[in-house]
Design a protein around this motif. Structure first.
Motif, PDB file in Angstrom:
ATOM      1  N   GLU A 177      -7.726  17.320  14.103  1.00  0.00           N
ATOM      2  CA  GLU A 177      -8.762  17.569  14.987  1.00  0.00           C
ATOM      3  C   GLU A 177      -7.853  15.893  16.210  1.00  0.00           C
ATOM      4  O   GLU A 177      -8.146  16.017  17.061  1.00  0.00           O
ATOM      5  N   TYR A 178      -7.864  15.175  14.927  1.00  0.00           N
ATOM      6  CA  TYR A 178      -8.088  13.809  15.799  1.00  0.00           C
ATOM      7  C   TYR A 178      -6.704  12.531  15.971  1.00  0.00           C
ATOM      8  O   TYR A 178      -7.067  12.656  16.297  1.00  0.00           O
ATOM      9  N   ILE A 179      -5.767  13.301  14.673  1.00  0.00           N
ATOM     10  CA  ILE A 179      -4.436  12.910  14.742  1.00  0.00           C
ATOM     11  C   ILE A 179      -3.520  13.456  14.488  1.00  0.00           C
ATOM     12  O   ILE A 179      -4.144  14.602  12.690  1.00  0.00           O
ATOM     13  N   GLN A 180      -2.808  13.511  14.884  1.00  0.00           N
ATOM     14  CA  GLN A 180      -1.488  14.273  14.393  1.00  0.00           C
ATOM     15  C   GLN A 180      -0.717  14.073  13.547  1.00  0.00           C
ATOM     16  O   GLN A 180       0.459  13.057  14.963  1.00  0.00           O
ATOM     17  N   ALA A 181       0.128  13.676  12.788  1.00  0.00           N
ATOM     18  CA  ALA A 181       1.697  13.402  12.289  1.00  0.00           C
ATOM     19  C   ALA A 181       1.619  11.757  12.273  1.00  0.00           C
ATOM     20  O   ALA A 181       2.127  10.914  12.395  1.00  0.00           O
ATOM     21  N   GLY A 182       0.279  10.962  12.163  1.00  0.00           N
ATOM     22  CA  GLY A 182       0.133   9.452  12.105  1.00  0.00           C
ATOM     23  C   GLY A 182       0.295   9.148  10.793  1.00  0.00           C
ATOM     24  O   GLY A 182      -0.479  10.082  10.068  1.00  0.00           O
ATOM     25  N   TYR A 183      -0.491   8.142  10.838  1.00  0.00           N
ATOM     26  CA  TYR A 183      -1.842   7.164   9.607  1.00  0.00           C
ATOM     27  C   TYR A 183      -2.714   6.799  10.177  1.00  0.00           C
ATOM     28  O   TYR A 183      -3.466   6.363  11.011  1.00  0.00           O
ATOM     29  N   ILE A 184      -3.665   7.290   8.521  1.00  0.00           N
ATOM     30  CA  ILE A 184      -5.280   6.727   8.493  1.00  0.00           C
ATOM     31  C   ILE A 184      -4.725   5.482   7.881  1.00  0.00           C
ATOM     32  O   ILE A 184      -4.718   6.442   6.644  1.00  0.00           O
ATOM     33  N   TYR A 185      -5.469   4.670   8.367  1.00  0.00           N
ATOM     34  CA  TYR A 185      -5.905   3.943   6.858  1.00  0.00           C
ATOM     35  C   TYR A 185      -7.257   4.018   6.270  1.00  0.00           C
ATOM     36  O   TYR A 185      -8.168   4.178   6.794  1.00  0.00           O
ATOM     37  N   MET A 238       0.749  -1.131   0.205  1.00  0.00           N
ATOM     38  CA  MET A 238       0.080  -0.035  -0.156  1.00  0.00           C
ATOM     39  C   MET A 238       1.094   1.291  -0.130  1.00  0.00           C
ATOM     40  O   MET A 238       1.906   1.477   0.226  1.00  0.00           O
ATOM     41  N   LYS A 239       0.721   2.039  -1.009  1.00  0.00           N
ATOM     42  CA  LYS A 239       1.445   3.385  -0.613  1.00  0.00           C
ATOM     43  C   LYS A 239       0.634   4.286   0.023  1.00  0.00           C
ATOM     44  O   LYS A 239      -0.654   4.333  -0.069  1.00  0.00           O
ATOM     45  N   TYR A 240       1.573   5.139   0.649  1.00  0.00           N
ATOM     46  CA  TYR A 240       0.562   6.447   1.178  1.00  0.00           C
ATOM     47  C   TYR A 240       0.846   7.544   1.009  1.00  0.00           C
ATOM     48  O   TYR A 240       1.721   7.619  -0.138  1.00  0.00           O
ATOM     49  N   VAL A 241       0.164   8.585   0.803  1.00  0.00           N
ATOM     50  CA  VAL A 241      -0.252   9.692  -0.303  1.00  0.00           C
ATOM     51  C   VAL A 241      -0.156  10.632   0.967  1.00  0.00           C
ATOM     52  O   VAL A 241      -1.316   9.746   2.171  1.00  0.00           O
ATOM     53  N   ASN A 242       0.110  12.050   1.261  1.00  0.00           N
ATOM     54  CA  ASN A 242       0.735  13.221   1.494  1.00  0.00           C
ATOM     55  C   ASN A 242      -1.313  13.955   1.892  1.00  0.00           C
ATOM     56  O   ASN A 242      -1.737  13.839   0.468  1.00  0.00           O
ATOM     57  N   ALA A 243      -1.885  13.599   2.453  1.00  0.00           N
ATOM     58  CA  ALA A 243      -3.307  14.319   3.063  1.00  0.00           C
ATOM     59  C   ALA A 243      -3.553  15.278   1.721  1.00  0.00           C
ATOM     60  O   ALA A 243      -4.935  15.781   1.387  1.00  0.00           O
ATOM     61  N   LYS A 244      -2.433  16.155   2.062  1.00  0.00           N
ATOM     62  CA  LYS A 244      -2.382  17.856   1.948  1.00  0.00           C
ATOM     63  C   LYS A 244      -2.609  18.039   0.110  1.00  0.00           C
ATOM     64  O   LYS A 244      -2.699  19.097  -0.712  1.00  0.00           O
TER      65      LYS A 244
END
Length: 87
Positions: A20-28, A1-7
């Motif tokens: 507000e829910y997660i800082q500098a982490g990974y979310i699937y 799985m490839k990670y993508v920058n949310a920005k």
């Protein structure tokens, strides 16, 4: 799985809301049900195994023994039996 920058893919307001829910982490984020792919579909592994198994069945029908097929494909006789008798 490839990670993508949310920005890079989400609107700025949504990125701020997620922060507000997660800082500098990974979310699937799972795929929607209507877009979910079965195991091996994306990589092609499922198709490759189906082709291999069809070749095993054909060879068995032409008289190749279970033991010979096991040696050729590096599988146990039990695994070869399951492939041959599933169809």
């Amino acid at each position: 799985m490839k990670y993508v920058n949310a920005k890079a893919v989400l609107p700025h307001a949504l990125v701020e809301e997620l922060q507000e829910y997660i800082q500098a982490g990974y979310i699937y984020i799972p795929a929607r049900e209507d877009r979910h792919k079965a195991w091996g579909e994306q990589s092609g592994c499922r198709r490759e195994l189906a082709e291999r198994n069809a070749g095993i069945v054909d060879a068995y029908r032409q008289g190749v023994s279970l033991e010979e097929l096991g040696d050729k494909y590096f599988l146990s006789v039990h695994a070869i039996r399951k492939i041959v008798y599933q169809k």
